[in-house]
Design a protein around this motif. Structure first.
Motif: not given
Length: 431
Positions: A194-204
């Motif tokens: 649902t919140r892909q950008e949040m997941a990318f932010t955490i991974s980065s």
């Protein structure tokens, strides 16, 4: 700059699409026919087996185990109800090209690290160090689930319960980072449905943190396995877990990455155990020159046989003469040595060659990789202010660097001298 990997590929399927794009990711492939004869002199970094025939896959793994390539990492891409035995990592098709390349690189680097553990320990034993006790209890795997609560979290927890894994849930990015800074996790699963950008932010963010850099990140995604794969791996994702994965796939994909993390942690501890009074320069905390030369010679010998490069960086420090006492310059050099240790990988070997000359031995690294390391060290060191005799007037060190890659049967001393000549240094006497 990543070095080019040489991979043997056994593909018994009709689909070669994802493999065709590996070359643009610096992965060079060579077809393997599955025979033992083709493995007599395996100048490769890993073996990739693509097959839906489990008997053929098992036969290939058996051949590898009985050949000269028995210690080479093995990645399988295979469908079916069970995980292939004898492989180091497994992906279910279809796998994105970036995903394949990412898993291959992780496996190769881990295997190199474990090989360096063995070699550095042998060198330390020659120098009289024999205390290698570490707390290598891996313990049960710890997994952090991050994102909105969903049925998939319950599935994940149930899938890992049988493996006695500890699963912790963080339903916001704030609580996720609280957990990550409080304790060590072996894997992190990010709910990107649902919140892909949040997941990318955490991974980065994890990849920018030295302590969290090697913690594997799995992205739970509703899209196809190719959707956003390039961006996901560019953001530091280790693997993409499809939303419709069954419990067996969830368990194996997560636990295999968690196991790699635990192996890396143990290898790091074993490398640290080689650091002792008999191997280290007392002032800088770096390895002594004699130890470094012996370790480098072993790497050069092994690299010649396995067709694996060894890189070297030599650094010469100088400080402005005005108003700086010997004590201030000495303190700055010691601080530089501490910085150097933290700028290198765990498997790299920082060496104090003399009071103002240092070296970094870089396993499995070509000269272009050594150039990148030298540039990073030089840039960071030359923008660092060191305290001078006058506390209000800091000074900076000038760092000259020379880089090289071992050539054929070249000795360690010859490699060092060749590198030192780039910065106008004569031969350094090992101590």
């Amino acid at each position: 700059m990543a070095r080019v990997l040489d991979i043997l590929v056994l593909n018994t399927t009709d689909d070669s699409g994802p493999l065709a794009g590996l070359s643009r990711l610096d992965v060079r492939t060579q077809n393997w026919n599955g025979s033992r004869e083709a493995l007599v002199d395996p100048a490769c970094d890993a073996v990739l087996i693509v097959s839906d025939d489990h008997e053929a896959l098992a036969a290939a793994v058996s051949t590898l185990r009985e050949s000269e390539a028995r210690n080479i990492p093995r990645l399988a891409i295979s469908d079916g109800d069970s995980v292939p035995e004898g492989v180091d990592a497994w992906l279910r098709p279809p796998a994105a090209t970036t995903q394949i390349a990412s898993r291959l690189r992780a496996l190769v680097r881990l295997r190199v690290m474990e090989d360096i553990v063995r070699r550095r320990r042998a060198a330390a034993e020659v120098f009289g160090h024999d205390q290698f006790e570490i707390s290598d209890e891996k313990g049960k795997p710890t997994v952090l689930f991050v994102g909105e609560a969903s049925s998939r979290f319950l599935d994940l927890r149930h899938a890992l319960a049988g493996a006695d894994a500890d699963v912790v849930a963080a339903f916001s990015s704030y609580s996720a980072f609280d957990y990550l800074h409080e304790r060590a996790f072996d894997a992190v699963v990010l709910n990107a449905t649902t919140r892909q950008e949040m997941a990318f932010t955490i991974s980065s963010a994890m990849r920018r943190n030295a302590r969290l850099y090697h913690t594997p990140v799995l992205l739970l995604s509703r899209g196809s396995r190719h959707d956003d794969a390039d961006e996901a791996f560019a953001r530091g994702v280790s693997d993409i877990l499809p939303w419709d994965a069954d419990e067996m796939e969830i368990r194996e994909r997560v636990l295999r990455l968690a196991s790699e993390r635990q192996r890396r942690r143990v290898a790091r501890a074993r490398l640290d155990a080689c650091r002792a009074a008999k191997t280290l320069d007392a002032e800088t905390g770096l390895f002594r020159a004699r130890f470094g030369i012996a370790h480098l010679q072993d790497l050069v010998n092994a690299g010649t046989k396995a067709h694996r490069p060894t890189g070297l960086v030599v650094m010469r420090l100088s400080a402005p003469a005005e108003a700086q006492s010997d004590a201030a310059v000495r303190s700055a050099r010691i601080q530089f040595a501490s910085m150097l240790r933290h700028l290198l990988r765990a498997e790299d070997c920082p060496v104090a060659m003399s009071p103002d000359v240092f070296a970094a031995i870089l396993p499995s690294t070509h000269v272009d990789g050594a150039d990148s390391v030298a540039e990073r060290i030089r840039a960071i060191a030359e923008c660092t202010a060191f305290e001078g005799d006058d506390p209000l007037k800091a000074f900076r060190l000038t760092v000259q660097t020379g880089t090289a890659e071992a050539r054929g049967a070249e000795t360690a001393e010859t490699l060092i001298e060749r590198t030192q000549r780039q910065i106008g240094l004569p031969r350094t006497k090992a101590v």
